[in-house]
Design a protein around this motif. Structure first.
Motif, PDB file in Angstrom:
ATOM      1  N   ASP A   1       0.817  -1.201   0.000  1.00  0.00           N
ATOM      2  CA  ASP A   1       0.000   0.000   0.000  1.00  0.00           C
ATOM      3  C   ASP A   1       0.856   1.258   0.000  1.00  0.00           C
ATOM      4  O   ASP A   1       2.086   1.191   0.063  1.00  0.00           O
TER       5      ASP A   1
ATOM      6  N   THR B   1      -6.845  -4.612  -5.829  1.00  0.00           N
ATOM      7  CA  THR B   1      -6.149  -3.357  -5.542  1.00  0.00           C
ATOM      8  C   THR B   1      -7.040  -2.174  -5.884  1.00  0.00           C
ATOM      9  O   THR B   1      -7.676  -2.146  -6.939  1.00  0.00           O
TER      10      THR B   1
ATOM     11  N   ASP C   1      -2.376  -5.933 -10.160  1.00  0.00           N
ATOM     12  CA  ASP C   1      -2.897  -7.260  -9.856  1.00  0.00           C
ATOM     13  C   ASP C   1      -2.473  -8.277 -10.909  1.00  0.00           C
ATOM     14  O   ASP C   1      -2.126  -9.415 -10.591  1.00  0.00           O
TER      15      ASP C   1
ATOM     16  N   GLU D   1      -4.223   0.045 -11.050  1.00  0.00           N
ATOM     17  CA  GLU D   1      -4.603  -1.004 -10.110  1.00  0.00           C
ATOM     18  C   GLU D   1      -4.714  -2.375 -10.782  1.00  0.00           C
ATOM     19  O   GLU D   1      -4.192  -3.386 -10.279  1.00  0.00           O
TER      20      GLU D   1
ATOM     21  N   THR E   1      -4.341   0.388  -1.867  1.00  0.00           N
ATOM     22  CA  THR E   1      -4.003  -0.861  -1.187  1.00  0.00           C
ATOM     23  C   THR E   1      -4.166  -2.063  -2.098  1.00  0.00           C
ATOM     24  O   THR E   1      -5.053  -2.086  -2.962  1.00  0.00           O
ATOM     25  N   ILE E   2      -3.301  -3.033  -1.903  1.00  0.00           N
ATOM     26  CA  ILE E   2      -3.503  -4.321  -2.544  1.00  0.00           C
ATOM     27  C   ILE E   2      -4.769  -4.939  -1.958  1.00  0.00           C
ATOM     28  O   ILE E   2      -5.166  -4.632  -0.832  1.00  0.00           O
TER      29      ILE E   2
ATOM     30  N   PRO F   1       1.722  -0.438  -5.656  1.00  0.00           N
ATOM     31  CA  PRO F   1       0.487  -0.079  -6.370  1.00  0.00           C
ATOM     32  C   PRO F   1       0.486   1.411  -6.682  1.00  0.00           C
ATOM     33  O   PRO F   1       0.909   2.224  -5.861  1.00  0.00           O
TER      34      PRO F   1
END
Length: 267
Positions: A76, A173, A129, A125, A204-205, A120
């Motif tokens: 994050d 994410t 991922d 996003e 954030t993931i 990230p």
């Protein structure tokens, strides 16, 4: 001391420093194992705590362990807007802290290239991922535990939110606001109580990426984590306590100080 609590392995050590050492040693051993097998190592890693990183750097340097086939995916970062992250030079920057606490401490001959130090980024996003997925997912996810049971910045769902545990577990994410309780405890820990100086947004993931990790290791280093630990170990699985979903992992472990464990893991 190692003990199963509600079927979850919990390791209890005497001091806060021993939590950091155990975390660093776990990371180190996993990297060595993969190196010896000629395999890539992929970790999801936190900033909070960070005190394990200087220990890990010392282990890597002293034992001459290469990180050239290692990828770190940081969980994050704080944002100042939905399109811009906090400046690297800001004391709160996770990018800056990783550089100071780990990357700059590892011998340049051993450290992984910058292309394998992942964070990230707003607007990327889905790419984040996919990058993790294309590498086969994380071998291990390391993290801490928030005051409301969050992992990374997967903030707790509000009471009455209709989102189901399965839906929460599929979140990837994303950008989201930081709850007041998280901002408050982080202001206490990192900003000398300056709540107004705390960022209000983060990236954030997702829980999806965390839960897909083959192993999950949660380090507990702050006395107040006794409170959320009770809920994440014993409460029903629920988005209002995100870490309750970690019980879905086939290989989950907690490491904590004896102070945190008292009354939950020990008498």
């Amino acid at each position: 001391m190692n003990k199963l609590v509600n079927g979850i392995p919990c390791k209890v050590v005497k001091s806060e420093w021993e939590v950091y050492f155990d975390m660093a040693l776990t990371m180190f051993r996993e990297i060595v194992k993969h190196n010896e097998a000629g395999e890539r190592t992929v970790f999801i890693v936190p900033v909070g705590p960070t005190e394990q990183y200087p220990i890990l750097a010392e282990l890597i340097n002293s034992q001459r362990v290469s990180l050239k086939n290692v990828h770190f995916f940081n969980m994050d970062e704080y944002l100042i807007s939905e399109t811009q992250r906090i400046d690297d030079n800001d004391a709160m920057s996770f990018h800056g802290r990783m550089k100071r606490e780990f990357y700059d401490r590892v011998d340049p001959e051993l450290v992984m290239p910058e292309s394998q130090r992942h964070f990230p980024e707003p607007g990327q996003e889905a790419q984040y991922d996919k990058m993790l997925e294309d590498l086969g997912g994380a071998d291990m996810c390391f993290g801490g535990l928030g005051i409301n049971g969050h992992v990374a910045f997967n903030e707790a769902a509000a009471a009455g939110d209709p989102i189901t545990p399965d839906e929460f577990a599929e979140l990837g994410t994303r950008i989201l606001p930081i709850t007041r309780e998280t901002r408050t405890i982080n202001a206490f820990g990192y900003q000398r109580g300056d709540l107004m100086g705390m960022p209000e947004l983060c990236i954030t993931i997702g829980m999806k990426q965390i839960l897909a990790s083959r192993k999950i290791y949660i380090a507990l280093n702050r006395p107040w984590q006794h409170g959320p630990l009770k809920h994440v170990l014993f409460d029903p699985e629920q988005p209002q306590w995100p870490a309750t979903l970690l019980r879905r992992s086939k290989d989950l472990q907690y490491c904590m100080t004896s102070d945190i464990a008292r009354g939950i893991v020990t008498d």
